[in-house]
Every structure is written in C-alpha cells, then in structure tokens.
Design an enzyme around this catalytic site. Structure first.
Site, PDB file in Angstrom:
ATOM      1  N   LYS A 148      -4.556  -6.571  -1.544  1.00 33.01           N
ATOM      2  CA  LYS A 148      -5.605  -5.633  -1.947  1.00 33.01           C
ATOM      3  C   LYS A 148      -6.687  -6.365  -2.760  1.00 33.01           C
ATOM      4  O   LYS A 148      -7.877  -6.256  -2.455  1.00 33.01           O
ATOM      5  CB  LYS A 148      -5.014  -4.478  -2.775  1.00 33.01           C
ATOM      6  CG  LYS A 148      -6.037  -3.396  -3.070  1.00 33.01           C
ATOM      7  CD  LYS A 148      -5.482  -2.302  -3.964  1.00 33.01           C
ATOM      8  CE  LYS A 148      -5.732  -2.656  -5.398  1.00 33.01           C
ATOM      9  NZ  LYS A 148      -5.412  -1.587  -6.346  1.00 33.01           N
ATOM     10  N   ASP A 167      -5.933   1.055  -1.300  1.00 29.46           N
ATOM     11  CA  ASP A 167      -5.534   1.491  -2.635  1.00 29.46           C
ATOM     12  C   ASP A 167      -4.982   2.914  -2.522  1.00 29.46           C
ATOM     13  O   ASP A 167      -4.722   3.406  -1.414  1.00 29.46           O
ATOM     14  CB  ASP A 167      -6.722   1.406  -3.617  1.00 29.46           C
ATOM     15  CG  ASP A 167      -7.751   2.511  -3.365  1.00 29.46           C
ATOM     16  OD1 ASP A 167      -7.693   3.161  -2.288  1.00 29.46           O
ATOM     17  OD2 ASP A 167      -8.590   2.760  -4.245  1.00 29.46           O
TER      18      ASP A 167
END
Ligand code: SF4
Length: 239
Positions: A148, A167
């Site tokens: 991420k 996310d």
C-alpha cells in the site's frame, strides 16, 4: 496538491499481478459496467489526489508510514514541524529515537512508526544513495513499507502505476461496488488490477478514497447524494 517530483510512467504489469480466476472476481466486473463506474468517478472527482502534504517523494514516504491507523488530517498537523527538524533521510536515520517518538506520538503506534521511519531512512541513505527507490521490489525492502505504501509513493510521487492502493476505503468500496469478493487487500488489489485499465490505477485509488470519505461512508453511506447509485446494488444501500 504537492508537485510530482518526476513523471516516468511505466506500463509493464508487475510480476505479482496474477490474473484472478473469473469466479474470484466480484459479480459486477462486466467491462461495460466498470467503464461506467470509471466515467462517473472521473466526472465526480476529476481532481482527486493524495491528501497527505509533502514536497518530495521522501516526505510522502514518511507521511504515508505515519498515516497507518491515523487520519491524513492528523498526519498533516504533525509533519510540518517534523520535516523542518528532519529535512532529509540522513536526519531521520540518525535521529534520537526517544525524541522522534514524542514528536510523532499524536499519530499513534509511535514506537513502531519510529522504528519504521528510522529503518527506512537508514536504508535509503546506506543502500540507495539517499534517494527513494523507484521500483516496487526495492521499496518493499524498506522497513515498514508494504504494497500500500509503495503504491502511494510510486503513484503519487513518481507517476508510476504498478498497482492499486488498497486501504480501508478502497476495500469497502470494492465490496459495495462488487469489484472484488475478497477481504485480503493483496487479493483485492489483484482483482482490481484485472478489471481496471492500468492507466487508471493511480486516479482510481484516489477517487475511491475520496468517495469513501465523502459519500460512501462505512456506517451510513449517503446513497441519495451518490452519483454511482444507479450502478450500485450493494445490500448496504440506504435507499
Ligand atoms: S449507492 Fe450507496 S452504497 Fe452504493 S456506492 Fe453509492 S453511497 Fe456507496
């Protein structure tokens, strides 16, 4: 919006982007429907971008590490003084950890974040000549950096699309829009990479995060105000 430090778009799919089986994808991945979702997102959020304040790739990396389990607003309150005191990777790498812990305490998980920030900075200084690396494989060698964070840095700072940022908002929206049936972020990312054109990977993440914050909120989605409503058949819909 902070300026991009350099743009160098790459087109090759990453080694990790295995094609998911059709049965693993969400039911709503018909290409025509996905195109409509993307068009609506472009129309609704033409300027969606990263909300973390930064002036360069290194500051973005630090801000992204700090944003774990914390709001971007809170991170943005902490980083101005932090970047003034520690202006480069060397300054963070050899900081006094107890001082740094105090300075980033408002963002939560400050002990682990201090270790990640100092470890990543040290590696950048010692292995990458003080520059944030520009490949997924190299970024993943930095302490505290997973896909991420690496996708945020590559996409926002360098304009390199090798994946989709997944996310909490992207996870929730991928389920509600039926683009993935998985709960694991790595598998959701692979599903999204299979159905979203690569040139949209960077903007799509930002647009979904904006939509999740403003309209498709976790507890009570504001479906009446949602431009995607005609394309959404989530059981969470409030209309
Ligand atoms: S219609 Fe409701 S649940 Fe569906 S995307 Fe919009 S806000 Fe989210």
């Amino acid at each position: 919006m902070a300026p991009r430090t350099k743009t160098a778009k790459k087109t090759a799919r990453p080694k990790t982007a295995k094609q998911p089986k059709k049965s693993d994808l969400g039911r709503g991945t018909d290409p025509a429907r996905v195109r409509k979702i993307l068009a609506k997102l472009d129309e609704t959020y033409p300027d969606a971008t990263c909300a973390l304040h930064h002036q360069n790739a290194f500051q973005l990396l630090i801000a992204t590490i700090l944003s774990a389990q914390c709001t971007d607003e809170r991170v943005n309150m902490v980083t101005p003084a932090l970047f003034k005191k520690y202006p480069n990777p060397k300054a963070f790498a050899y900081a006094d950890p107890s001082e740094l812990e105090k300075e980033i305490r408002p963002t939560g998980f400050f002990r682990n974040k201090t270790k990640s920030i100092m470890g990543a900075s040290k590696r950048i200084v010692e292995e990458f000549q003080g520059e944030v690396p520009r490949t997924m494989d190299q970024l993943l060698t930095l302490p505290g950096v997973a896909r991420k964070t690496a996708n945020v840095v590559l996409g926002v700072a360098f304009g390199i699309a090798v994946g989709v940022v997944v996310d909490t908002h992207v996870t929730r929206l991928s389920h509600r829009l039926d683009l993935s049936g998985h709960s694991d972020p790595g598998k959701i990312e692979i599903d999204l990479m299979a159905v979203i054109p690569q040139e949209k990977w960077i903007s799509f993440s930002h647009q979904l995060i904006w939509h999740g914050r403003r309209i498709c909120q976790a507890r009570k989605p504001r479906c009446l105000e949602c431009t995607l409503e005609p394309l959404c058949y989530s059981k969470d819909k409030t209309i």
